[in-house]
Design an enzyme around this catalytic site. Sequence first.
Site, PDB file in Angstrom:
ATOM      1  N   SER A 167       0.793  -1.231   0.000  1.00  0.00           N
ATOM      2  CA  SER A 167       0.000   0.000   0.000  1.00  0.00           C
ATOM      3  C   SER A 167       0.822   1.276   0.000  1.00  0.00           C
ATOM      4  O   SER A 167       0.292   2.350  -0.289  1.00  0.00           O
ATOM      5  CB  SER A 167      -0.954   0.018   1.204  1.00  0.00           C
ATOM      6  OG  SER A 167      -0.241   0.208   2.416  1.00  0.00           O
ATOM      7  N   LYS A 219       0.434   4.807   6.779  1.00  0.00           N
ATOM      8  CA  LYS A 219       0.013   5.602   5.627  1.00  0.00           C
ATOM      9  C   LYS A 219       0.671   6.974   5.725  1.00  0.00           C
ATOM     10  O   LYS A 219       1.416   7.273   6.644  1.00  0.00           O
ATOM     11  CB  LYS A 219      -1.513   5.772   5.593  1.00  0.00           C
ATOM     12  CG  LYS A 219      -2.323   4.484   5.693  1.00  0.00           C
ATOM     13  CD  LYS A 219      -2.191   3.596   4.479  1.00  0.00           C
ATOM     14  CE  LYS A 219      -3.021   2.312   4.662  1.00  0.00           C
ATOM     15  NZ  LYS A 219      -2.796   1.350   3.566  1.00  0.00           N
TER      16      LYS A 219
END
Length: 225
Positions: A35, A89
């Site tokens: 990701s 993230k």
Amino acid sequence: MMNWLRTNKSFLMFLALFGIFRTAVADWNPIPSASMHPNLLEGDVVFVNRLAYNVKVPLTDIVISPTGEPQRGDIVTFSSPVNGMRLIKRVIALPGDRVEMHNEQLRINGQPAGYTALGHGTENIRGVGDLATVRVDEQLGDARHAVQFLPQLQARRDFGPIVVPPGQYMMLGDNRDNSEDSRYIGMVPRALLIGRAERVLASADITGNWMPRTERFGMSLYPRE
């Protein structure tokens, strides 16, 4: 049992102090997924500064005192507001920011992000195979970082405009079309932030031959700082 405890009390004390250190001061975080491509790879182990934003009661999300403010572009670890899973993230928008995305392009507080082409590549998606990728340099104010797009995958490429609530943050993965981030799990409250990822401690090719990637050892996650 009591004799065993007395014999091993020094070792047990070390384990307890080490556990407190990892949950309150500094930690490391293995990267299990794609990701954050192209900046973080599966098999990277990153150093996380747990004191970057908050001092917390060890083993909890109870904040004793804030220590700093998350900045746009920071790579952070946090507990998912949906299921508590630890995620990593990038901070894209801060409390009060007005954010929208149209055809992958971000606009924050009315200002469009800047994009510069970096090139193309391929990424293997389990069950799908190799897909072509597009890599660009994304600039959000003073923050610049590489992001990756997978045009052939279905993804949420449009949203907003929305305003980030007070005390919360919008997180997006750098691998924009292959990331479960704030587009799916919502905004992340400050109390769920764990720490700021600073650099790669070690790395191994866990999706290939498991050989160490020594060129990534010690690599800063903010080379432009």
